[in-house]
Write a protein that holds these residues in place. Sequence first.
Motif, PDB file in Angstrom:
ATOM      1  N   ARG A   9       0.811  -1.224   0.000  1.00 26.99           N
ATOM      2  CA  ARG A   9       0.000   0.000   0.000  1.00 26.99           C
ATOM      3  C   ARG A   9       0.837   1.264   0.000  1.00 26.99           C
ATOM      4  N   PHE A  10       1.984   1.219   0.647  1.00 24.88           N
ATOM      5  CA  PHE A  10       2.762   2.438   0.853  1.00 24.88           C
ATOM      6  C   PHE A  10       4.000   2.567  -0.031  1.00 24.88           C
ATOM      7  N   SER A  88       4.353   5.297  -2.524  1.00 23.06           N
ATOM      8  CA  SER A  88       3.062   5.554  -3.160  1.00 23.06           C
ATOM      9  C   SER A  88       2.765   7.047  -3.116  1.00 23.06           C
ATOM     10  N   PRO A  89       1.889   7.534  -3.981  1.00 19.59           N
ATOM     11  CA  PRO A  89       1.499   8.956  -3.932  1.00 19.59           C
ATOM     12  C   PRO A  89       0.979   9.362  -2.550  1.00 19.59           C
ATOM     13  N   ARG A  90       0.322   8.446  -1.875  1.00 18.71           N
ATOM     14  CA  ARG A  90      -0.187   8.725  -0.524  1.00 18.71           C
ATOM     15  C   ARG A  90       0.947   9.068   0.449  1.00 18.71           C
ATOM     16  N   VAL A  91       2.050   8.337   0.356  1.00 15.70           N
ATOM     17  CA  VAL A  91       3.203   8.592   1.228  1.00 15.70           C
ATOM     18  C   VAL A  91       3.859   9.927   0.857  1.00 15.70           C
ATOM     19  N   ILE A  92       3.948  10.200  -0.428  1.00 10.69           N
ATOM     20  CA  ILE A  92       4.578  11.453  -0.885  1.00 10.69           C
ATOM     21  C   ILE A  92       3.758  12.661  -0.412  1.00 10.69           C
ATOM     22  N   ASP A  93       2.439  12.547  -0.486  1.00  7.61           N
ATOM     23  CA  ASP A  93       1.578  13.643  -0.026  1.00  7.61           C
ATOM     24  C   ASP A  93       1.755  13.864   1.464  1.00  7.61           C
TER      25      ASP A  93
END
Length: 93
Positions: A9-10, A88-93
Amino acid sequence: MVEQIFSGRFFRVGLFRCAPDASPWDELHEFRGSALAVFPATSVVIEHEDRAPVLANPNHVMFYSGGQRYRRRLHDPRGDVSVVVAPSPRVID
């Protein structure tokens, strides 16, 4: 060139391999992802655009961001072997 080892996920983890005779060494490349951390297993010269060249080796971590341009030069007779980690984009955000 990149063999996926793990996908979660990450982040994703892959093994990058480029034989000494397999890649267009010394050409300008552009990283098209959003972010990447590269852990070299062999020594390779990396020159990010407008920066001095760096001899990346197992003691280093190289970071790339989207649109970043770079050149790779052969240093180790085994070519370029690295572990790559892509958050993942979630971690970058």
